[in-house]
Scaffold this active site. Structure first.
Site, PDB file in Angstrom:
ATOM      1  N   CYS A  83       0.831  -1.204   0.000  1.00 59.53           N
ATOM      2  CA  CYS A  83       0.000   0.000   0.000  1.00 59.53           C
ATOM      3  C   CYS A  83       0.875   1.267   0.000  1.00 59.53           C
ATOM      4  O   CYS A  83       1.517   1.536  -0.992  1.00 59.53           O
ATOM      5  CB  CYS A  83      -0.989  -0.068   1.162  1.00 59.53           C
ATOM      6  SG  CYS A  83      -2.500   0.825   0.809  1.00 59.53           S
ATOM      7  N   HIS A 174      -3.306  -5.113   1.763  1.00 61.47           N
ATOM      8  CA  HIS A 174      -2.626  -5.353   3.045  1.00 61.47           C
ATOM      9  C   HIS A 174      -2.602  -6.844   3.379  1.00 61.47           C
ATOM     10  O   HIS A 174      -3.452  -7.304   4.158  1.00 61.47           O
ATOM     11  CB  HIS A 174      -3.365  -4.624   4.173  1.00 61.47           C
ATOM     12  CG  HIS A 174      -3.178  -3.146   4.172  1.00 61.47           C
ATOM     13  ND1 HIS A 174      -2.275  -2.515   4.993  1.00 61.47           N
ATOM     14  CD2 HIS A 174      -3.765  -2.168   3.441  1.00 61.47           C
ATOM     15  CE1 HIS A 174      -2.308  -1.214   4.781  1.00 61.47           C
ATOM     16  NE2 HIS A 174      -3.221  -0.980   3.839  1.00 61.47           N
ATOM     17  N   GLU A 176      -0.814  -8.426   5.350  1.00 56.53           N
ATOM     18  CA  GLU A 176      -0.546  -8.643   6.786  1.00 56.53           C
ATOM     19  C   GLU A 176      -1.839  -8.643   7.602  1.00 56.53           C
ATOM     20  O   GLU A 176      -1.845  -9.100   8.738  1.00 56.53           O
ATOM     21  CB  GLU A 176       0.443  -7.578   7.307  1.00 56.53           C
ATOM     22  CG  GLU A 176      -0.121  -6.169   7.509  1.00 56.53           C
ATOM     23  CD  GLU A 176      -0.341  -5.398   6.211  1.00 56.53           C
ATOM     24  OE1 GLU A 176      -0.141  -5.966   5.121  1.00 56.53           O
ATOM     25  OE2 GLU A 176      -0.741  -4.216   6.311  1.00 56.53           O
TER      26      GLU A 176
HETATM   27  N1  GLN Z   1      -3.632   6.396   0.966  1.00 52.85           N
HETATM   28  C1  GLN Z   1      -2.322   6.085   1.476  1.00 52.85           C
HETATM   29  C2  GLN Z   1      -1.227   6.842   0.729  1.00 52.85           C
HETATM   30  O1  GLN Z   1      -1.510   7.440  -0.251  1.00 52.85           O
HETATM   31  C3  GLN Z   1      -2.057   4.603   1.410  1.00 52.85           C
HETATM   32  C4  GLN Z   1      -3.056   3.857   2.247  1.00 52.85           C
HETATM   33  C5  GLN Z   1      -2.525   2.659   2.917  1.00 52.85           C
HETATM   34  O2  GLN Z   1      -1.305   2.424   3.028  1.00 52.85           O
HETATM   35  N2  GLN Z   1      -3.430   1.855   3.437  1.00 52.85           N
HETATM   36  O3  GLN Z   1      -0.097   6.838   1.120  1.00 52.85           O
END
Ligand code: GLN
Length: 197
Positions: A83, A174, A176
């Protein structure tokens, strides 16, 4: 190599859900180590950049040569970004543009799924053995483009959500936060393979 010690894998622990990654790494057969400063990278066999807020992480990384130390680490050891971590690894970031480590040949669009449906749990296709994969998306980014050397390993609506380019892995979800450890095991195996080279 029956008695090879478990690989030591760092988890960038300045912000975000690093504790869940540490637990997942233990379940996948690695020893997790929290990384809070550049010196903590010494002696690690691999590194996970967790989810969280990539802009906040970038602010921390701007100090004490942390960004440069990470760039160097990414050039020599396996890394896995999830992410926000995937955003940090990408060659190009959009919505809006921001700095990144540029070790994954991909264009990533932040917060790509809109406000109403920006968080979701899906079971979707993967090339990993064992059938569909649970994917937890939280204000997730999307790979808008991936380079020819980037292998897609899982998908959402046909576009890649888990990719690998050599020793670099990235997920827009995610892993994890699910109980399925296939994704972390894949990374731990990559770390072991790189270590024995
Ligand atoms: N929206 C976050 C970003 O732009 C990422 C979201 C997340 O890691 N769950 O960094």
């Amino acid at each position: 190599m029956k008695n090879a010690p478990q690989p030591r894998i760092g988890v960038l622990a300045i912000q975000g859900d690093y504790a869940a990654h540490a637990a997942a790494l233990e379940e996948a057969g690695a020893t997790p180590c929290e990384v809070r400063k550049p010196e903590d990278l010494a002696g690690l066999d691999g590194l996970i950049l967790p989810g969280g807020e990539s802009t906040t992480m970038l602010k921390f990384l701007a100090s004490r040569g942390f960004f440069l130390a990470l760039e160097k680490f990414c050039g020599s050891k396996p890394v896995f970004g999830t992410c926000a971590g995937a955003i940090l690894l990408a060659r190009e970031v959009r919505n809006p543009a921001q700095a990144s480590l540029r070790v994954l040949d991909a264009v990533v669009e932040r917060n790509a799924y809109g406000r109403q449906i920006d968080s979701a749990i899906l079971h979707s296709a993967t090339t990993l053995p064992g059938g569909p994969l649970e994917m937890v998306f939280i204000r997730a980014p999307r790979f808008a483009a991936i380079g020819p050397d980037v292998e897609p390993l899982a998908f959402r609506d046909g576009s890649p959500t888990l990719v690998r380019q050599g020793a670099v892995m990235a997920a827009t979800f995610h892993p994890e936060l699910s109980s399925d450890r296939r994704v972390h095991r894949l990374f731990v195996e990559a770390v072991k393979a790189a270590r024995s080279r």
